[in-house]
Design a protein around this motif. Structure first.
Motif, PDB file in Angstrom:
ATOM      1  N   ARG A   7       1.075  -8.002   7.036  1.00  0.00           N
ATOM      2  CA  ARG A   7       0.255  -7.383   6.003  1.00  0.00           C
ATOM      3  C   ARG A   7      -1.050  -8.148   5.896  1.00  0.00           C
ATOM      4  NH1 ARG A   7       4.132  -6.885   1.150  1.00  0.00           N
ATOM      5  NH2 ARG A   7       5.521  -6.387   2.818  1.00  0.00           N
ATOM      6  N   ASP A   8      -2.181  -7.464   6.015  1.00  0.00           N
ATOM      7  CA  ASP A   8      -3.455  -8.178   5.909  1.00  0.00           C
ATOM      8  C   ASP A   8      -3.907  -8.239   4.450  1.00  0.00           C
ATOM      9  OD1 ASP A   8      -4.732  -5.778   5.251  1.00  0.00           O
ATOM     10  OD2 ASP A   8      -5.523  -5.456   7.260  1.00  0.00           O
ATOM     11  N   THR A  13      -0.415  -2.583   6.268  1.00  0.00           N
ATOM     12  CA  THR A  13       0.799  -3.105   6.884  1.00  0.00           C
ATOM     13  C   THR A  13       0.949  -2.562   8.294  1.00  0.00           C
ATOM     14  OG1 THR A  13       1.879  -3.197   4.735  1.00  0.00           O
ATOM     15  CG2 THR A  13       3.310  -3.226   6.661  1.00  0.00           C
TER      16      THR A  13
END
Length: 147
Positions: A7-8, A13
């Motif tokens: 997940r950034d 995601t």
């Protein structure tokens, strides 16, 4: 499978579905587990209160140290090295957690972290057992070696 999802910072995601396949003969894996169980039981760590197997390790000149181990249901590895650079800062004459270490090896700090984490992670879970190896095939002189 180590990573199943990333997940950034924006919340996006990306999933990585497992693509597992057996690559080691089960009988060989059982024999290796038997050896690594003995390694753990005979070490200063003495296990986690249930069947487990593990092995310590160190890099050249104590530039890193690790402990990797598993139960039938869970695997965990702990690796230590100085983030400033292992070549310039080996794990020699260091103080961690208020304790001074002449040198850090796999059963010292990484092994203790592994033991505590595995003990907590398995607390309250149902214990399963390893499959015993075929000692006719892999027993060698395990119980009665000549001197």
């Amino acid at each position: 499978m180590v990573i199943t999802e990333i997940r950034d910072g924006s919340g996006t995601t990306r999933s990585f579905p497992p693509r597992c396949r057996q690559v080691l003969d089960a009988a060989v894996a059982d024999a290796v587990t038997e050896v690594l169980s003995d390694v753990l039981v005979k070490s200063t760590l003495k296990g986690i209160g249930r069947e487990a197997a593990g092995m310590p390790g160190e890099g050249d000149m104590h530039r890193s140290a690790w402990y990797a181990g598993y139960t039938p249901d869970l695997a965990l590895a702990v690796s230590l090295g100085d983030p400033r650079g292992a070549t310039r800062y080996p794990l020699v004459d260091v103080t961690m957690g208020g304790h001074r270490y002449r040198q850090v090896d796999g059963t010292s700090v990484p092994g203790l972290i592994w033991k505590q984490a595995m003990t907590e992670a398995t607390r309250g879970t149902r214990e399963t057992r390893f499959t015993r190896p075929d000692m006719r095939r892999f027993g060698g002189c395990h119980d009665a070696c000549p001197n």
